[in-house]
Design an enzyme around this catalytic site. Structure first.
Site, PDB file in Angstrom:
ATOM      1  N   CYS A 406       0.838  -1.185   0.104  1.00 34.84           N
ATOM      2  CA  CYS A 406       0.101   0.005   0.029  1.00 34.84           C
ATOM      3  C   CYS A 406       0.668   1.163   0.043  1.00 34.84           C
ATOM      4  O   CYS A 406       0.417   2.306  -0.793  1.00 34.84           O
ATOM      5  CB  CYS A 406      -0.902   0.082   1.257  1.00 34.84           C
ATOM      6  SG  CYS A 406      -0.265  -0.012   2.806  1.00 34.84           S
ATOM      7  N   HIS A 543      -1.521   0.458   7.383  1.00 36.29           N
ATOM      8  CA  HIS A 543      -2.231   0.807   6.177  1.00 36.29           C
ATOM      9  C   HIS A 543      -2.141   2.133   5.752  1.00 36.29           C
ATOM     10  O   HIS A 543      -1.768   2.916   6.799  1.00 36.29           O
ATOM     11  CB  HIS A 543      -3.979   0.566   6.155  1.00 36.29           C
ATOM     12  CG  HIS A 543      -4.338   0.411   4.843  1.00 36.29           C
ATOM     13  ND1 HIS A 543      -3.715  -0.014   3.624  1.00 36.29           N
ATOM     14  CD2 HIS A 543      -5.496   1.128   4.278  1.00 36.29           C
ATOM     15  CE1 HIS A 543      -4.531   0.132   2.499  1.00 36.29           C
ATOM     16  NE2 HIS A 543      -5.647   0.536   3.066  1.00 36.29           N
ATOM     17  N   ASP A 564      -8.129   4.469  -1.849  1.00 38.20           N
ATOM     18  CA  ASP A 564      -7.743   3.262  -1.120  1.00 38.20           C
ATOM     19  C   ASP A 564      -6.836   2.424  -2.174  1.00 38.20           C
ATOM     20  O   ASP A 564      -7.429   1.983  -3.023  1.00 38.20           O
ATOM     21  CB  ASP A 564      -8.397   2.807  -0.279  1.00 38.20           C
ATOM     22  CG  ASP A 564      -7.992   1.802   0.442  1.00 38.20           C
ATOM     23  OD1 ASP A 564      -7.014   1.239   0.611  1.00 38.20           O
ATOM     24  OD2 ASP A 564      -8.788   1.602   1.429  1.00 38.20           O
TER      25      ASP A 564
END
Length: 630
Positions: A406, A543, A564
């Site tokens: 991520c 995250h 996201d």
């Protein structure tokens, strides 16, 4: 005619055995009997007989009374004075109980008597040196009546310790020991092996030595002496004597003085204490084994947790992007979702993309911000204000970086926005207008560390990211931007600022970041504003996402608009269709109740750095500090 019985204690000749038993009962057993050669007194006939036959064997043989053939007592020329004093004071029995006097003993016997009573102590002033413990008068009477009929067993003669000390020059150790024992004359000293109690420590010493002599045992031809109170075995009597003295001095009951009374009960107590000590040693051994087992289990669990943590953060040497992509393709083939031909084709494409260092674009979705802008222009309610960042592409995690990529994908989103801005073209010209692949982003971060940016972060990863699945965060994004002369800033919202763990100040800060440039004019800003600012990199535990806008409603409530990397291209492409745009926008909205992690960090891009500023930032990044809010 048969020989007439005589008393071996006082030398009185009796007419019959019956008179002898009466004499012993009245004159000796109910009175204090004392040794004619030392200060021993207050014992039974058998104990006194045992004492004389062992401690004073030679002297007793010289002064014993032997009956002649006519029944008269034949005494030797040297006769010892023996005094037997009634314990009751005035005797109410026969005159035979009264004091018996015999003429003075020979000088040799007197010398031995003086040796046994050191420092001028005599039998008359020594008092009761030894008392019989826990023996009733009835038991004493039975013993006395049966005494003449018992056959005396020959006793081994134990060496007289005091006599030996008188003949040899004592060492400094024995002198200090005797001074220590002599300083305790106010105490009673109990024999640890029988019920006798002595008033003089030297008498007790001689008495115990007799016991020890009998208990000496031979092992392999070498004489051994075993302690009666513990399992220690000594090689000679003097060592055993010192060992027993330690028992006497440091006994189990401190209230009884330096030399506790080690009676039969305390001997049993000592045996029980030995068992307890043995159990205690066993318990300690088991406890140590349990502790070692627990430590080993703790170390094993710690190592397992560390390995799991390494796997979680991609530091377990399990391979990086390429190896994970290959395993994903292999699973697809084994599950029948991919043919072998397709496997080899996709693997070749992946190898070509990695060799170029550029992302293949398979996870990229473009044109999203334009669609979001049009949606709010069309659907926004009255009183709602929206601020959006510059155009930004969405990148999602693929099979090669799922679970750890991520941070890299959000950096790609940020680069996609910066590359559209002319002022950053010079700083990012090394990227040739393309978005680097994840392995190439790892190489860029390693190059920034090599220049000296964020040495602490470099040491955390041991200076290596390529070939790993290591997670990255705000500091790594800051390092690679600084190395490319891009001015970056880290803002740290280190604790919640609202109820239920929310961060209202974070929302307010983001709104000010996007709204201030458009509010500087005199005119009222429009309801929907598309700024020229790049997106904000937002990091929290586990995250990261990209903030591309903020929405404020009429009642003052706010929500952030987030891209996201965990959202698939299929979901993001729904924004591109007018019918599904509303649902996709709802998926992007995040209200304060959605952001409830304890800490958030943001990375902002605020222009370019001069070479001097870059060098200063590199020097100052040894202790990298973030702007803390609040």
């Amino acid at each position: 005619s048969s020989a007439m019985p005589f008393c071996e204690i006082c030398s009185e000749v009796l007419e019959s055995d019956s008179d002898m038993r009466t004499h012993l009962l009245l004159s000796h057993l109910e009175n204090e009997m004392s040794c004619p050669f030392c200060s021993l007194s207050g014992v039974s006939y058998d104990d006194l007989h045992f004492h004389i036959c062992t401690a004073h064997k030679e002297t007793d043989s010289q002064h014993s009374v032997v009956p002649n053939a006519t029944g008269n007592a034949r005494r030797s020329s040297a006769v010892t004075e023996i005094t037997i004093t009634s314990a009751k004071g005035t005797s109410e029995y026969s005159p035979a109980v009264r004091k018996k006097r015999v003429t003075q003993a020979s000088s040799e016997a007197s010398g031995h008597h003086a040796l046994c009573l050191k420092n001028g102590a005599t039998a008359s002033n020594a008092g009761t040196a030894l008392t019989q413990g826990a023996t009733s008068r009835e038991e004493a009477s039975r013993t006395a009546v049966a005494a003449p009929s018992r056959t005396k067993k020959p006793l081994r003669h134990a060496p007289n310790f005091l006599g030996r000390q008188a003949q040899e020059e004592p060492s400094k150790h024995h002198k200090s020991k005797q001074q220590h024992l002599s300083s305790k004359k106010g105490h009673k000293f109990t024999c640890p092996m029988c019920t006798l109690v002595c008033a003089d420590c030297f008498i007790l010493q001689e008495h115990v030595e007799l016991h020890l002599q009998d208990q000496a045992e031979c092992e392999g031809g070498v004489q051994k002496y075993e302690c009666p109170l513990c399992s220690v075995t000594c090689v000679d009597s003097s060592s055993l004597q010192e060992h027993v003295e330690l028992h006497l001095e440091y006994g189990p009951t401190a209230s009884e003085g330096p030399f506790p009374k080690l009676t039969l009960y305390t001997i049993r107590y000592a045996a029980s204490a030995r068992d307890s000590c043995r159990d205690l040693r066993l318990a300690r051994k088991l406890q140590e084994e349990e502790e070692q087992k627990r430590k080993a289990e703790g170390s094993r669990q710690e190592a397992e947790d560390f390995k799991q943590l390494q796997r979680q953060f991609g530091l377990d040497n399990g391979g990086g992007y390429r190896r994970q992509m290959e395993r994903s393709l292999e699973r697809a083939v084994s599950q029948g979702r991919l043919t072998p031909a397709d496997f080899h084709r996709k693997r070749v494409e992946m190898m070509e993309s990695l060799a170029s260092g550029m992302d293949d674009g398979r996870t990229q979705t473009t044109g999203l911000l334009a669609v979001v802008y049009e949606f709010y222009q069309r659907e926004a309610c009255a009183g709602t204000h929206v601020w959006l960042c510059a155009d930004t592409d969405h990148y999602w995690t693929s099979a090669g970086d799922r679970g750890w990529g991520c941070g890299y994908r959000n950096f790609q989103m940020l680069l996609s926005s910066l590359q559209r801005m002319e002022q950053y073209n010079t700083a990012l010209n090394t990227l040739r207008g393309s978005i680097p692949s994840i392995p190439q982003v790892q190489a860029l971060i390693e190059a920034a560390w090599a220049e000296g940016v964020d040495p602490q972060g470099a040491s955390h990863f041991s200076g290596r990211l390529q070939g790993t699945r290591a997670w990255i965060g705000a500091t790594e994004i800051y390092a690679v931007l600084t190395a490319h002369q891009v001015r970056a800033r880290i803002v740290d919202f280190h604790q919640p600022t609202g109820p239920s763990g929310t961060h209202p100040k974070l929302f307010e800060w983001v709104k000010n970041y996007f709204s201030l440039p458009s509010s500087r004019g005199s005119r009222l800003p429009p309801r929907v504003v598309k700024t020229t600012l790049p997106p904000i990199y937002l990091q929290h535990q586990g995250h990261s996402r990209s903030i591309v806008g903020v929405e404020q409603r009429r009642n003052g409530s706010m929500c952030l608009l987030l891209l996201d990397p965990g959202s698939s291209p299929a979901e993001m492409r729904k924004l591109l269709t007018q019918n599904a745009a509303s649902a996709s926008i709802t998926h992007m909205r995040k209200f304060p109740g959605h952001l409830k992690h304890r800490q958030y960090q943001m990375v902002l891009v605020e222009g370019l750095l001069s070479p001097e500023e870059k060098q200063n930032r590199i020097l100052n990044s040894k202790t990298l500090h973030a702007e803390r809010i609040p």
